[in-house]
Motif scaffolding. Structure first.
Motif, PDB file in Angstrom:
ATOM      1  N   PHE A 213       0.821  -1.217   0.000  1.00  0.00           N
ATOM      2  CA  PHE A 213       0.000   0.000   0.000  1.00  0.00           C
ATOM      3  C   PHE A 213       0.858   1.273   0.000  1.00  0.00           C
ATOM      4  O   PHE A 213       0.646   2.169  -0.812  1.00  0.00           O
ATOM      5  CB  PHE A 213      -0.931  -0.032   1.216  1.00  0.00           C
ATOM      6  CG  PHE A 213      -1.960   1.041   1.271  1.00  0.00           C
ATOM      7  CD1 PHE A 213      -2.996   1.100   0.354  1.00  0.00           C
ATOM      8  CD2 PHE A 213      -1.914   2.007   2.269  1.00  0.00           C
ATOM      9  CE1 PHE A 213      -3.967   2.098   0.418  1.00  0.00           C
ATOM     10  CE2 PHE A 213      -2.874   3.002   2.347  1.00  0.00           C
ATOM     11  CZ  PHE A 213      -3.907   3.046   1.413  1.00  0.00           C
ATOM     12  N   ALA A 214       1.823   1.360   0.877  1.00  0.00           N
ATOM     13  CA  ALA A 214       2.662   2.567   0.970  1.00  0.00           C
ATOM     14  C   ALA A 214       3.495   2.761  -0.285  1.00  0.00           C
ATOM     15  O   ALA A 214       3.636   3.899  -0.767  1.00  0.00           O
ATOM     16  CB  ALA A 214       3.559   2.499   2.206  1.00  0.00           C
ATOM     17  N   GLU A 215       4.040   1.679  -0.845  1.00  0.00           N
ATOM     18  CA  GLU A 215       4.863   1.784  -2.058  1.00  0.00           C
ATOM     19  C   GLU A 215       4.023   2.277  -3.237  1.00  0.00           C
ATOM     20  O   GLU A 215       4.454   3.153  -3.990  1.00  0.00           O
ATOM     21  CB  GLU A 215       5.500   0.437  -2.379  1.00  0.00           C
ATOM     22  CG  GLU A 215       6.452   0.485  -3.558  1.00  0.00           C
ATOM     23  CD  GLU A 215       7.147  -0.842  -3.833  1.00  0.00           C
ATOM     24  OE1 GLU A 215       7.782  -0.939  -4.893  1.00  0.00           O
ATOM     25  OE2 GLU A 215       7.064  -1.774  -3.001  1.00  0.00           O
ATOM     26  N   MET A 216       2.824   1.736  -3.387  1.00  0.00           N
ATOM     27  CA  MET A 216       1.938   2.195  -4.464  1.00  0.00           C
ATOM     28  C   MET A 216       1.546   3.653  -4.241  1.00  0.00           C
ATOM     29  O   MET A 216       1.568   4.468  -5.160  1.00  0.00           O
ATOM     30  CB  MET A 216       0.700   1.288  -4.524  1.00  0.00           C
ATOM     31  CG  MET A 216      -0.324   1.665  -5.593  1.00  0.00           C
ATOM     32  SD  MET A 216      -1.472   2.986  -5.125  1.00  0.00           S
ATOM     33  CE  MET A 216      -2.249   2.328  -3.659  1.00  0.00           C
ATOM     34  N   ASN A 217       1.193   4.006  -2.992  1.00  0.00           N
ATOM     35  CA  ASN A 217       0.778   5.379  -2.693  1.00  0.00           C
ATOM     36  C   ASN A 217       1.893   6.389  -2.938  1.00  0.00           C
ATOM     37  O   ASN A 217       1.612   7.534  -3.298  1.00  0.00           O
ATOM     38  CB  ASN A 217       0.288   5.499  -1.252  1.00  0.00           C
ATOM     39  CG  ASN A 217      -1.186   5.221  -1.132  1.00  0.00           C
ATOM     40  OD1 ASN A 217      -1.960   5.461  -2.049  1.00  0.00           O
ATOM     41  ND2 ASN A 217      -1.582   4.687   0.005  1.00  0.00           N
ATOM     42  N   ALA A 218       3.129   6.000  -2.770  1.00  0.00           N
ATOM     43  CA  ALA A 218       4.245   6.917  -3.025  1.00  0.00           C
ATOM     44  C   ALA A 218       4.244   7.358  -4.486  1.00  0.00           C
ATOM     45  O   ALA A 218       4.523   8.523  -4.793  1.00  0.00           O
ATOM     46  CB  ALA A 218       5.575   6.256  -2.668  1.00  0.00           C
ATOM     47  N   VAL A 219       3.900   6.460  -5.390  1.00  0.00           N
ATOM     48  CA  VAL A 219       3.810   6.809  -6.815  1.00  0.00           C
ATOM     49  C   VAL A 219       2.509   7.553  -7.072  1.00  0.00           C
ATOM     50  O   VAL A 219       2.490   8.598  -7.733  1.00  0.00           O
ATOM     51  CB  VAL A 219       3.909   5.541  -7.694  1.00  0.00           C
ATOM     52  CG1 VAL A 219       3.794   5.906  -9.172  1.00  0.00           C
ATOM     53  CG2 VAL A 219       5.206   4.800  -7.417  1.00  0.00           C
ATOM     54  N   TRP A 220       1.404   7.036  -6.560  1.00  0.00           N
ATOM     55  CA  TRP A 220       0.086   7.653  -6.755  1.00  0.00           C
ATOM     56  C   TRP A 220       0.094   9.109  -6.304  1.00  0.00           C
ATOM     57  O   TRP A 220      -0.379   9.996  -7.018  1.00  0.00           O
ATOM     58  CB  TRP A 220      -0.983   6.860  -5.990  1.00  0.00           C
ATOM     59  CG  TRP A 220      -2.325   7.513  -5.970  1.00  0.00           C
ATOM     60  CD1 TRP A 220      -2.798   8.386  -5.044  1.00  0.00           C
ATOM     61  CD2 TRP A 220      -3.361   7.365  -6.942  1.00  0.00           C
ATOM     62  NE1 TRP A 220      -4.062   8.786  -5.354  1.00  0.00           N
ATOM     63  CE2 TRP A 220      -4.431   8.166  -6.530  1.00  0.00           C
ATOM     64  CE3 TRP A 220      -3.485   6.628  -8.112  1.00  0.00           C
ATOM     65  CZ2 TRP A 220      -5.619   8.266  -7.246  1.00  0.00           C
ATOM     66  CZ3 TRP A 220      -4.668   6.715  -8.823  1.00  0.00           C
ATOM     67  CH2 TRP A 220      -5.722   7.523  -8.395  1.00  0.00           C
ATOM     68  N   ASP A 221       0.631   9.373  -5.111  1.00  0.00           N
ATOM     69  CA  ASP A 221       0.604  10.727  -4.557  1.00  0.00           C
ATOM     70  C   ASP A 221       1.385  11.721  -5.413  1.00  0.00           C
ATOM     71  O   ASP A 221       1.040  12.906  -5.445  1.00  0.00           O
ATOM     72  CB  ASP A 221       1.144  10.728  -3.127  1.00  0.00           C
ATOM     73  CG  ASP A 221       0.208  10.028  -2.143  1.00  0.00           C
ATOM     74  OD1 ASP A 221      -0.965   9.786  -2.475  1.00  0.00           O
ATOM     75  OD2 ASP A 221       0.677   9.713  -1.033  1.00  0.00           O
ATOM     76  N   GLY A 222       2.402  11.265  -6.111  1.00  0.00           N
ATOM     77  CA  GLY A 222       3.146  12.135  -7.009  1.00  0.00           C
ATOM     78  C   GLY A 222       2.462  12.358  -8.341  1.00  0.00           C
ATOM     79  O   GLY A 222       2.835  13.248  -9.099  1.00  0.00           O
ATOM     80  N   TRP A 223       1.442  11.560  -8.637  1.00  0.00           N
ATOM     81  CA  TRP A 223       0.748  11.630  -9.926  1.00  0.00           C
ATOM     82  C   TRP A 223      -0.613  12.305  -9.835  1.00  0.00           C
ATOM     83  O   TRP A 223      -0.962  13.123 -10.670  1.00  0.00           O
ATOM     84  CB  TRP A 223       0.579  10.212 -10.483  1.00  0.00           C
ATOM     85  CG  TRP A 223      -0.246  10.118 -11.731  1.00  0.00           C
ATOM     86  CD1 TRP A 223       0.192  10.351 -13.010  1.00  0.00           C
ATOM     87  CD2 TRP A 223      -1.631   9.778 -11.827  1.00  0.00           C
ATOM     88  NE1 TRP A 223      -0.856  10.159 -13.897  1.00  0.00           N
ATOM     89  CE2 TRP A 223      -1.979   9.809 -13.183  1.00  0.00           C
ATOM     90  CE3 TRP A 223      -2.614   9.447 -10.888  1.00  0.00           C
ATOM     91  CZ2 TRP A 223      -3.268   9.530 -13.640  1.00  0.00           C
ATOM     92  CZ3 TRP A 223      -3.889   9.165 -11.333  1.00  0.00           C
ATOM     93  CH2 TRP A 223      -4.208   9.206 -12.698  1.00  0.00           C
ATOM     94  N   VAL A 224      -1.389  11.972  -8.810  1.00  0.00           N
ATOM     95  CA  VAL A 224      -2.768  12.444  -8.730  1.00  0.00           C
ATOM     96  C   VAL A 224      -2.808  13.965  -8.583  1.00  0.00           C
ATOM     97  O   VAL A 224      -1.933  14.569  -7.958  1.00  0.00           O
ATOM     98  CB  VAL A 224      -3.528  11.746  -7.573  1.00  0.00           C
ATOM     99  CG1 VAL A 224      -3.075  12.256  -6.212  1.00  0.00           C
ATOM    100  CG2 VAL A 224      -5.026  11.876  -7.739  1.00  0.00           C
ATOM    101  N   ASP A 225      -3.814  14.586  -9.182  1.00  0.00           N
ATOM    102  CA  ASP A 225      -4.027  16.030  -9.063  1.00  0.00           C
ATOM    103  C   ASP A 225      -4.612  16.299  -7.674  1.00  0.00           C
ATOM    104  O   ASP A 225      -5.762  15.944  -7.410  1.00  0.00           O
ATOM    105  CB  ASP A 225      -4.993  16.486 -10.163  1.00  0.00           C
ATOM    106  CG  ASP A 225      -5.304  17.967 -10.131  1.00  0.00           C
ATOM    107  OD1 ASP A 225      -4.999  18.646  -9.128  1.00  0.00           O
ATOM    108  OD2 ASP A 225      -5.872  18.451 -11.126  1.00  0.00           O
ATOM    109  N   PRO A 226      -3.851  16.895  -6.744  1.00  0.00           N
ATOM    110  CA  PRO A 226      -4.330  17.053  -5.369  1.00  0.00           C
ATOM    111  C   PRO A 226      -5.550  17.967  -5.251  1.00  0.00           C
ATOM    112  O   PRO A 226      -6.284  17.878  -4.274  1.00  0.00           O
ATOM    113  CB  PRO A 226      -3.121  17.628  -4.623  1.00  0.00           C
ATOM    114  CG  PRO A 226      -2.283  18.257  -5.674  1.00  0.00           C
ATOM    115  CD  PRO A 226      -2.513  17.466  -6.933  1.00  0.00           C
ATOM    116  N   GLU A 227      -5.777  18.802  -6.240  1.00  0.00           N
ATOM    117  CA  GLU A 227      -6.957  19.676  -6.219  1.00  0.00           C
ATOM    118  C   GLU A 227      -8.201  18.949  -6.720  1.00  0.00           C
ATOM    119  O   GLU A 227      -9.316  19.448  -6.555  1.00  0.00           O
ATOM    120  CB  GLU A 227      -6.711  20.923  -7.075  1.00  0.00           C
ATOM    121  CG  GLU A 227      -5.592  21.806  -6.558  1.00  0.00           C
ATOM    122  CD  GLU A 227      -5.883  22.362  -5.174  1.00  0.00           C
ATOM    123  OE1 GLU A 227      -7.030  22.785  -4.928  1.00  0.00           O
ATOM    124  OE2 GLU A 227      -4.965  22.357  -4.339  1.00  0.00           O
TER     125      GLU A 227
END
Length: 117
Positions: A74-88
């Motif tokens: 979960f954390a490894e996937m989220n590290a990539v996801w968080d850098g990609w997803v539009d936070p707004e």
């Protein structure tokens, strides 16, 4: 009658279906055997490309379902996801653990997005 457009259609499934102002993507996977990080990067690149072809982009995501072979990733996937997803414009999201089509797949991501206006 509302038109239905299918991208990269095959006898079993289409990679994207466009209907009623929405685009539905099939579950996207990375290269079998790659790390969670590399599979997630490849998946998100595929999502960007399919959304662009459909007339949308990640800022228009409505819903995302993420399947992990193991919640330990979960954390490894989220590290990539968080850098990609539009936070707004983060979508509604669910993440779960599931046996995927082959043990070599560690991540599968499914999205629904609105088309660009």
């Amino acid at each position: 009658m509302t038109e239905i457009t299918r991208l990269d259609k095959g006898p079993r499934m289409s990679q994207a279906v466009i209907h009623g102002g929405l685009v539905y993507l099939a579950g996207q996977v990375g290269a079998p055997g790659e790390s969670v990080t590399e599979q997630t990067k490849a998946i998100l690149k595929n999502i960007d490309e399919l959304l662009a072809r459909a007339g949308s982009d990640k800022s228009r995501l409505l819903s995302t379902t993420i399947w992990l072979q193991s919640m330990n990733d979960f954390a490894e996937m989220n590290a990539v996801w968080d850098g990609w997803v539009d936070p707004e414009n983060a979508p509604a999201r669910a993440t779960g653990e599931s046996a995927l089509a082959t043990p070599d797949y560690k991540v599968e991501i499914i999205v629904v997005a609105a088309l660009n206006d």
